[in-house]
Design a protein around this motif. Structure first.
Motif, PDB file in Angstrom:
ATOM      1  N   ARG A  82     -42.135 -20.884  -3.077  1.00  0.00           N
ATOM      2  CA  ARG A  82     -41.358 -20.790  -1.618  1.00  0.00           C
ATOM      3  C   ARG A  82     -39.924 -20.166  -1.889  1.00  0.00           C
ATOM      4  N   LYS A  83     -39.583 -19.485  -0.907  1.00  0.00           N
ATOM      5  CA  LYS A  83     -38.120 -19.080  -0.866  1.00  0.00           C
ATOM      6  C   LYS A  83     -37.250 -20.155  -0.185  1.00  0.00           C
ATOM      7  N   SER A  84     -36.288 -20.534  -0.522  1.00  0.00           N
ATOM      8  CA  SER A  84     -35.333 -21.639   0.006  1.00  0.00           C
ATOM      9  C   SER A  84     -34.759 -20.951   1.180  1.00  0.00           C
ATOM     10  N   PRO A  85     -34.798 -21.248   2.360  1.00  0.00           N
ATOM     11  CA  PRO A  85     -33.697 -20.848   3.381  1.00  0.00           C
ATOM     12  C   PRO A  85     -32.455 -21.165   3.130  1.00  0.00           C
ATOM     13  N   ARG A  86     -32.333 -22.160   2.694  1.00  0.00           N
ATOM     14  CA  ARG A  86     -30.818 -22.825   2.203  1.00  0.00           C
ATOM     15  C   ARG A  86     -30.187 -21.822   1.360  1.00  0.00           C
ATOM     16  N   TYR A 102     -32.752 -11.663  -1.585  1.00  0.00           N
ATOM     17  CA  TYR A 102     -33.628 -12.798  -2.051  1.00  0.00           C
ATOM     18  C   TYR A 102     -34.924 -13.052  -1.395  1.00  0.00           C
ATOM     19  N   ALA A 103     -34.909 -13.266   0.006  1.00  0.00           N
ATOM     20  CA  ALA A 103     -35.989 -13.703   0.706  1.00  0.00           C
ATOM     21  C   ALA A 103     -37.137 -12.423   0.952  1.00  0.00           C
ATOM     22  N   GLY A 104     -36.788 -11.207   0.253  1.00  0.00           N
ATOM     23  CA  GLY A 104     -37.856 -10.176   0.368  1.00  0.00           C
ATOM     24  C   GLY A 104     -37.713  -9.331   1.159  1.00  0.00           C
ATOM     25  N   TYR A 105     -36.407  -9.100   1.673  1.00  0.00           N
ATOM     26  CA  TYR A 105     -35.973  -8.048   2.596  1.00  0.00           C
ATOM     27  C   TYR A 105     -35.089  -7.122   2.269  1.00  0.00           C
ATOM     28  N   ASN A 155     -33.362 -17.501   8.114  1.00  0.00           N
ATOM     29  CA  ASN A 155     -34.913 -17.199   8.750  1.00  0.00           C
ATOM     30  C   ASN A 155     -35.779 -16.178   8.149  1.00  0.00           C
ATOM     31  N   ALA A 156     -35.360 -15.301   7.511  1.00  0.00           N
ATOM     32  CA  ALA A 156     -36.312 -14.391   6.588  1.00  0.00           C
ATOM     33  C   ALA A 156     -36.721 -15.250   5.340  1.00  0.00           C
ATOM     34  N   ALA A 157     -36.109 -15.743   4.830  1.00  0.00           N
ATOM     35  CA  ALA A 157     -36.896 -16.838   3.837  1.00  0.00           C
ATOM     36  C   ALA A 157     -37.985 -17.660   4.520  1.00  0.00           C
ATOM     37  N   THR A 158     -37.973 -18.189   5.673  1.00  0.00           N
ATOM     38  CA  THR A 158     -38.840 -18.779   6.472  1.00  0.00           C
ATOM     39  C   THR A 158     -39.860 -17.827   6.686  1.00  0.00           C
TER      40      THR A 158
END
Length: 175
Positions: A82-86, A102-105, A155-158
Motif C-alpha cells: 500500500r501507498k501511505s497517504p501520510r 511516490y503515489a504513482g502520479y 488523496n493520490a496515494a488513497t
C-alpha cells in the motif's frame, strides 16, 4: 435490495439487507447471497469476515468456484503493498510534487513542482520590483497550491490503493 445497495457502494446497508435475505432464502440464492455479502465485506476492508462468508459457500454450490477465486483475491489484497497517504503528504510538504510521484502520479508531481516553483519565482520577482499587491496575490495563490498539493498527494496515494483493490475485485463482481 442488498445487491442494489452493493451496486450503490452503500456496503453497510447492503450487509443488513443481505443478512435478512440469508434468513429467508434457500439454494441457489443462499450461496449467491453469501457470495455478495462476502464481496461487500471485502469492499469494506473486513477481510476476515469476507473470508468466512466465502468459506461458508458449500462445495456443491454453483458459486463455490467463484468463492474460491474470491478467497484467493482476499489473500492477494491482504498482502498487497500500500501507498501511505501520510507519507505522500509529508513528501509533498518537503518537496512539492514528490508525494504525487511516490503515489504513482509522476506527471502530476512534475506539474505540481513546476507550478509551485513558478508561483514562488513570480512572487519574489514582483516583490523585488516593488509590486506588493501582485506579490501578495501570487504568494497567496502559491500557498494555496502548496498546501492543496499536500492533501492532493495524500488523496493520490488513497486512489492508488483503491485502484489496486478495484483491479482485483472487478472480475469478482461480474458474477
Amino acid at each position: 435490495q442488498g445487491l442494489s445497495y452493493n451496486g450503490l457502494k452503500a456496503y453497510p446497508r447492503s450487509q443488513l439487507e443481505l443478512a435478512q435475505s440469508l434468513k429467508l432464502c434457500a439454494e441457489p440464492y443462499y450461496s449467491r447471497t453469501l457470495y455478495w455479502s462476502g464481496l461487500g465485506l471485502f469492499r469494506m476492508g473486513n477481510y476476515e469476515s469476507a473470508r468466512k462468508s466465502f468459506e461458508s459457500i458449500a462445495g456443491d454450490s454453483r458459486k463455490h468456484s467463484d468463492a474460491l477465486a474470491a478467497l484467493r483475491a482476499v489473500a492477494l489484497v491482504e498482502h498487497m503493498p500500500r501507498k501511505s497517504p501520510r507519507k505522500a503528504g509529508l513528501l509533498n510538504l518537503i518537496l512539492p510534487g514528490s508525494g504525487y510521484a511516490y503515489a504513482g502520479y509522476p506527471q502530476t508531481g512534475l506539474a505540481s513542482f513546476l507550478t509551485v516553483g513558478l508561483f514562488t519565482w513570480g512572487t519574489v520577482a514582483a516583490a523585488q520590483h516593488g509590486e506588493t499587491a501582485l506579490a501578495v496575490i501570487l504568494g497567496s495563490l502559491n500557498l494555496a497550491w502548496y498546501f492543496g498539493g499536500i492533501q492532493g498527494a495524500a488523496n493520490a496515494a488513497t486512489r492508488t490503493n483503491e485502484g489496486r483493490v478495484n483491479a482485483v475485485m472487478k472480475p469478482l463482481e461480474i458474477n
